[in-house]
Enzyme design. Structure first.
Site, short mmCIF file in Angstrom:
data_model
loop_
_atom_site.label_atom_id
_atom_site.label_comp_id
_atom_site.label_asym_id
_atom_site.label_seq_id
_atom_site.Cartn_x
_atom_site.Cartn_y
_atom_site.Cartn_z
N SER A 133 37.36 35.65 38.66
CA SER A 133 37.94 35.70 37.37
C SER A 133 36.88 36.79 36.38
CB SER A 133 39.04 35.46 37.22
OG SER A 133 37.86 33.86 36.68
N ASP A 134 37.12 37.71 36.16
CA ASP A 134 35.91 38.38 34.77
C ASP A 134 37.00 38.55 33.41
OD1 ASP A 134 33.26 38.21 34.16
OD2 ASP A 134 33.12 40.54 33.52
N GLN A 135 36.10 38.61 32.14
CA GLN A 135 36.97 39.39 31.29
C GLN A 135 36.39 39.81 30.79
OE1 GLN A 135 38.57 37.02 27.92
NE2 GLN A 135 40.90 36.95 29.29
#
Length: 215
Positions: free
Chosen positions: A78-80
């Protein structure tokens, strides 16, 4: 139907974030944590969504390369990335940059792109999705913003605000299809991906308390 844990693919969270770990524990399935080593620098001309999606996939694959699993692994990356006025807002790293971010965003609408990737090492298949959350920041004084930063030191999160903690006080409104996306791990999308990969959600072989044990 109860599943034998030894026959299931190993569930891996490719993140060192304790907040993502706490979110994944809600699913009450055993998992391990592997911290990926990925350069998170955006590419020239890359959109915020493209950056988040690329890094989520890169983290999942980097972690998968470090895992040995006889029955395969389902690796969660995941990454934001935050954005407003067409600009990417990443992790500030320092107090000064965090303060500048919050000063620029106060009273403004900001989009958070929370990208999720599920990599299935059994077949090499990748499921990937960008869950967008729109946030309106309150108009707070420099003194209030500085006090928040010193209280929570959110220098390792995009946008310099931890909504799962005191950072919620910086926000005026949140608009999202997934309430967990803003924290960094969209569970609605993740459970959809796990079901598509054939992973049992309602008769998991052990509680999450037995997972998260590292490599």
């Amino acid at each position: 139907m109860q599943h034998d844990a030894s026959s299931l693919p190993r569930l891996i969270l490719a993140s060192s974030s304790r907040y993502r770990r706490e979110l994944l524990e809600r699913l009450r399935a055993p998992f391990d944590v592997v911290t990926p080593e990925v350069d998170e620098t955006p590419l020239p001309g890359e959109t915020p969504s493209a950056t988040a999606l690329r890094l989520a996939a890169a983290k999942a694959r980097a972690a998968a390369e470090r895992v040995r699993a006889p029955h395969g692994a389902l690796v969660i990356g995941s990454d934001q990335v935050a954005t407003f006025d067409g600009l990417q807002i990443g992790k500030p790293g320092t107090h000064e940059r965090a303060l500048a971010q919050l000063q620029a965003m106060r009273g403004r609408d900001v989009e958070f792109h929370s990208a999720l990737c599920l990599y299935d090492s059994r077949c090499g298949q990748t499921q990937i999705e960008d869950v967008v959350t729109r946030v309106r920041f309150r108009t707070l004084t420099d003194v209030e913003l500085d006090a928040y930063l010193r209280a929570e030191t959110p220098y390792d999160v995009a946008g310099s605000a931890k909504s799962e903690g005191l950072g919620i006080a910086l926000l005026d409104a949140i608009d999202s299809d997934d309430p967990t996306a803003l924290v960094g791990l969209p569970l609605i999308a993740l459970t959809r991906m796990l079901r598509a990969a054939g992973y049992p959600l309602f008769d998991a072989p052990a509680s999450a308390a037995d997972g998260a044990n590292g490599q």
